[in-house]
Write an enzyme that holds these catalytic residues in place. Structure first.
Site, PDB file in Angstrom:
ATOM      1  N   LYS A  42      73.592 -46.932  21.267  1.00  0.00           N
ATOM      2  CA  LYS A  42      72.317 -47.038  21.905  1.00  0.00           C
ATOM      3  C   LYS A  42      71.272 -46.156  21.228  1.00  0.00           C
ATOM      4  O   LYS A  42      70.074 -46.390  21.342  1.00  0.00           O
ATOM      5  CB  LYS A  42      72.440 -46.621  23.381  1.00  0.00           C
ATOM      6  CG  LYS A  42      73.338 -47.478  24.216  1.00  0.00           C
ATOM      7  CD  LYS A  42      73.422 -46.912  25.635  1.00  0.00           C
ATOM      8  CE  LYS A  42      74.446 -47.674  26.446  1.00  0.00           C
ATOM      9  NZ  LYS A  42      74.659 -47.028  27.745  1.00  0.00           N
ATOM     10  N   ASP A  63      70.412 -43.476  14.348  1.00  0.00           N
ATOM     11  CA  ASP A  63      69.646 -42.338  14.836  1.00  0.00           C
ATOM     12  C   ASP A  63      69.954 -41.069  14.063  1.00  0.00           C
ATOM     13  O   ASP A  63      69.067 -40.328  13.681  1.00  0.00           O
ATOM     14  CB  ASP A  63      69.843 -42.132  16.346  1.00  0.00           C
ATOM     15  CG  ASP A  63      71.302 -41.983  16.761  1.00  0.00           C
ATOM     16  OD1 ASP A  63      72.215 -42.167  15.922  1.00  0.00           O
ATOM     17  OD2 ASP A  63      71.541 -41.707  17.951  1.00  0.00           O
ATOM     18  N   ASP A  88      75.638 -37.715  10.884  1.00  0.00           N
ATOM     19  CA  ASP A  88      76.268 -36.434  11.206  1.00  0.00           C
ATOM     20  C   ASP A  88      77.534 -36.292  10.349  1.00  0.00           C
ATOM     21  O   ASP A  88      77.450 -36.015   9.160  1.00  0.00           O
ATOM     22  CB  ASP A  88      76.562 -36.418  12.709  1.00  0.00           C
ATOM     23  CG  ASP A  88      76.933 -35.055  13.260  1.00  0.00           C
ATOM     24  OD1 ASP A  88      77.576 -34.274  12.552  1.00  0.00           O
ATOM     25  OD2 ASP A  88      76.602 -34.775  14.421  1.00  0.00           O
ATOM     26  N   PHE A 131      72.901 -29.500  18.400  1.00  0.00           N
ATOM     27  CA  PHE A 131      73.073 -30.694  19.214  1.00  0.00           C
ATOM     28  C   PHE A 131      71.696 -31.119  19.695  1.00  0.00           C
ATOM     29  O   PHE A 131      71.018 -30.370  20.392  1.00  0.00           O
ATOM     30  CB  PHE A 131      74.019 -30.455  20.388  1.00  0.00           C
ATOM     31  CG  PHE A 131      74.343 -31.731  21.106  1.00  0.00           C
ATOM     32  CD1 PHE A 131      75.228 -32.637  20.555  1.00  0.00           C
ATOM     33  CD2 PHE A 131      73.715 -32.052  22.294  1.00  0.00           C
ATOM     34  CE1 PHE A 131      75.507 -33.845  21.194  1.00  0.00           C
ATOM     35  CE2 PHE A 131      73.980 -33.247  22.940  1.00  0.00           C
ATOM     36  CZ  PHE A 131      74.873 -34.150  22.386  1.00  0.00           C
TER      37      PHE A 131
END
Length: 179
Positions: free
Chosen positions: A42, A99, A102, A151
Protein backbone atom coordinates in the site's frame (compact mmCIF):
# COMPACT_ATOMS: atom_id res chain seq x y z
CA UNK A 1 -0.71 12.29 15.57
CA UNK A 2 1.89 15.06 15.74
CA UNK A 3 3.11 14.05 19.20
CA UNK A 4 4.04 10.66 17.74
CA UNK A 5 6.30 12.21 15.08
CA UNK A 6 9.80 12.90 16.33
CA UNK A 7 10.71 15.11 13.36
CA UNK A 8 9.94 15.81 9.71
CA UNK A 9 12.60 14.18 7.58
CA UNK A 10 11.34 15.13 4.10
CA UNK A 11 8.97 18.06 3.71
CA UNK A 12 5.90 18.12 1.49
CA UNK A 13 7.62 20.72 -0.74
CA UNK A 14 10.78 18.58 -1.08
CA UNK A 15 8.63 15.63 -2.17
CA UNK A 16 6.72 17.74 -4.73
CA UNK A 17 9.97 19.06 -6.18
CA UNK A 18 11.51 15.60 -6.46
CA UNK A 19 8.36 14.10 -8.00
CA UNK A 20 8.34 16.83 -10.65
CA UNK A 21 12.01 16.17 -11.43
CA UNK A 22 11.45 12.40 -11.65
CA UNK A 23 8.40 12.93 -13.88
CA UNK A 24 10.52 14.89 -16.38
CA UNK A 25 13.29 12.28 -16.34
CA UNK A 26 10.92 9.30 -16.73
CA UNK A 27 9.04 11.07 -19.55
CA UNK A 28 12.32 11.68 -21.37
CA UNK A 29 13.68 8.15 -20.82
CA UNK A 30 10.49 6.34 -21.86
CA UNK A 31 9.31 8.59 -24.67
CA UNK A 32 7.76 6.47 -27.44
CA UNK A 33 7.75 3.33 -25.29
CA UNK A 34 4.88 1.27 -23.87
CA UNK A 35 5.36 2.14 -20.18
CA UNK A 36 3.56 0.41 -17.33
CA UNK A 37 3.91 1.91 -13.85
CA UNK A 38 3.54 -0.80 -11.21
CA UNK A 39 2.73 0.57 -7.77
CA UNK A 40 3.66 -1.58 -4.81
CA UNK A 41 0.76 -1.43 -2.37
CA UNK A 42 0.00 0.00 0.00
CA UNK A 43 2.93 2.28 0.71
CA UNK A 44 3.60 3.50 -2.83
CA UNK A 45 -0.01 4.43 -3.67
CA UNK A 46 0.46 8.13 -2.91
CA UNK A 47 3.82 8.27 -4.69
CA UNK A 48 2.39 6.48 -7.75
CA UNK A 49 -0.53 8.92 -7.94
CA UNK A 50 1.85 11.88 -7.92
CA UNK A 51 4.40 10.32 -10.32
CA UNK A 52 1.79 9.37 -12.92
CA UNK A 53 0.52 12.96 -12.92
CA UNK A 54 4.08 14.29 -13.30
CA UNK A 55 4.84 12.02 -16.28
CA UNK A 56 3.92 13.67 -19.57
CA UNK A 57 3.84 10.57 -21.81
CA UNK A 58 1.08 7.97 -22.04
CA UNK A 59 1.35 5.35 -19.26
CA UNK A 60 -0.67 2.46 -17.94
CA UNK A 61 -0.78 1.51 -14.27
CA UNK A 62 -1.17 -1.68 -12.30
CA UNK A 63 -0.58 -2.70 -8.71
CA UNK A 64 1.09 -5.46 -6.75
CA UNK A 65 0.82 -6.06 -3.04
CA UNK A 66 3.67 -7.84 -1.34
CA UNK A 67 4.51 -8.32 2.28
CA UNK A 68 7.79 -8.69 4.11
CA UNK A 69 7.14 -6.65 7.26
CA UNK A 70 3.90 -7.88 8.76
CA UNK A 71 3.08 -5.55 11.64
CA UNK A 72 6.69 -4.98 12.66
CA UNK A 73 9.30 -2.36 11.90
CA UNK A 74 11.95 -4.79 10.62
CA UNK A 75 11.66 -6.83 7.44
CA UNK A 76 11.31 -10.55 7.94
CA UNK A 77 13.29 -11.14 4.75
CA UNK A 78 10.54 -13.47 3.56
CA UNK A 79 8.49 -11.92 0.76
CA UNK A 80 5.04 -13.07 -0.30
CA UNK A 81 2.77 -11.79 -3.05
CA UNK A 82 -0.61 -10.75 -1.68
CA UNK A 83 -1.95 -9.30 -4.97
CA UNK A 84 -0.40 -9.98 -8.35
CA UNK A 85 -0.61 -7.88 -11.51
CA UNK A 86 -3.89 -7.83 -13.39
CA UNK A 87 -2.37 -7.50 -16.87
CA UNK A 88 0.38 -9.28 -18.83
CA UNK A 89 3.69 -7.43 -18.95
CA UNK A 90 5.37 -9.22 -21.85
CA UNK A 91 7.17 -6.70 -24.10
CA UNK A 92 6.18 -3.73 -21.92
CA UNK A 93 8.60 -1.39 -20.22
CA UNK A 94 7.93 -1.82 -16.50
CA UNK A 95 8.74 0.82 -13.92
CA UNK A 96 8.17 -0.40 -10.40
CA UNK A 97 7.09 2.45 -8.13
CA UNK A 98 8.08 1.82 -4.52
CA UNK A 99 7.84 3.97 -1.41
CA UNK A 100 11.14 2.92 0.14
CA UNK A 101 14.15 0.87 -0.85
CA UNK A 102 15.37 -0.55 2.43
CA UNK A 103 16.89 -4.05 2.72
CA UNK A 104 16.32 -4.72 -0.99
CA UNK A 105 14.73 -8.14 -0.40
CA UNK A 106 11.25 -7.13 -1.56
CA UNK A 107 12.39 -5.37 -4.72
CA UNK A 108 14.85 -8.13 -5.60
CA UNK A 109 12.01 -10.63 -5.31
CA UNK A 110 9.68 -8.48 -7.42
CA UNK A 111 12.32 -7.91 -10.09
CA UNK A 112 12.97 -11.66 -10.23
CA UNK A 113 9.24 -12.30 -10.71
CA UNK A 114 9.03 -9.64 -13.41
CA UNK A 115 11.92 -11.08 -15.38
CA UNK A 116 10.11 -14.41 -15.81
CA UNK A 117 7.28 -12.61 -17.66
CA UNK A 118 9.62 -11.25 -20.37
CA UNK A 119 9.05 -7.49 -20.17
CA UNK A 120 10.92 -5.25 -22.63
CA UNK A 121 12.65 -3.76 -19.57
CA UNK A 122 12.15 -3.49 -15.84
CA UNK A 123 13.44 -0.76 -13.55
CA UNK A 124 12.77 0.70 -10.11
CA UNK A 125 11.74 4.18 -8.97
CA UNK A 126 11.79 4.63 -5.18
CA UNK A 127 10.81 7.74 -3.27
CA UNK A 128 13.16 6.92 -0.40
CA UNK A 129 16.47 5.07 -0.49
CA UNK A 130 17.99 3.77 2.72
CA UNK A 131 21.36 2.36 1.51
CA UNK A 132 22.70 1.74 5.02
CA UNK A 133 20.16 -1.11 5.41
CA UNK A 134 20.78 -2.78 2.03
CA UNK A 135 21.21 -6.53 2.44
CA UNK A 136 20.21 -7.66 -1.07
CA UNK A 137 21.73 -6.19 -4.21
CA UNK A 138 19.21 -4.16 -6.21
CA UNK A 139 19.60 -1.36 -8.73
CA UNK A 140 17.32 1.64 -8.44
CA UNK A 141 17.23 3.58 -11.71
CA UNK A 142 15.30 6.47 -10.16
CA UNK A 143 16.20 6.92 -6.48
CA UNK A 144 14.59 10.11 -5.21
CA UNK A 145 15.77 10.89 -1.69
CA UNK A 146 18.45 9.17 0.38
CA UNK A 147 17.59 8.90 4.05
CA UNK A 148 19.33 7.66 7.21
CA UNK A 149 18.43 4.45 9.04
CA UNK A 150 15.28 5.71 10.75
CA UNK A 151 11.77 4.25 10.87
CA UNK A 152 9.71 6.63 8.75
CA UNK A 153 6.01 7.16 8.14
CA UNK A 154 3.85 9.45 6.05
CA UNK A 155 3.23 10.03 2.34
CA UNK A 156 1.75 6.52 2.08
CA UNK A 157 4.05 4.77 4.55
CA UNK A 158 2.65 3.48 7.79
CA UNK A 159 3.12 1.93 11.14
CA UNK A 160 0.26 -0.47 11.95
CA UNK A 161 -1.84 1.16 9.18
CA UNK A 162 -1.53 4.65 10.71
CA UNK A 163 0.23 7.82 9.46
CA UNK A 164 -0.18 7.10 5.69
CA UNK A 165 -2.10 10.36 5.27
CA UNK A 166 0.71 12.67 6.39
CA UNK A 167 1.80 14.90 3.46
CA UNK A 168 5.47 14.61 4.48
CA UNK A 169 7.86 11.86 5.61
CA UNK A 170 8.45 11.88 9.34
CA UNK A 171 10.50 9.93 11.81
CA UNK A 172 8.27 8.05 14.22
CA UNK A 173 8.95 8.35 17.93
CA UNK A 174 10.45 5.01 19.08
CA UNK A 175 8.00 4.73 21.98
CA UNK A 176 5.17 4.35 19.42
CA UNK A 177 6.46 1.07 18.00
CA UNK A 178 8.13 -0.26 21.13
CA UNK A 179 4.98 -0.49 23.23
Amino acid sequence: MMNEIKSVLVTEQEIKSKVKELGRQISRDYSGKDLLLVGILKGAAVFLADIMRAVTIPVSIDFMAVSSYGAGVQTSGEVRVVKDLDYPIRDKHILIIEDILDSGYTLRYIMSLMSTANPASAAVCALLDKPSRRAAPIECKYPAITIPDEFVVGYGMDYAEHFRNLPYVGILEPWVYSR
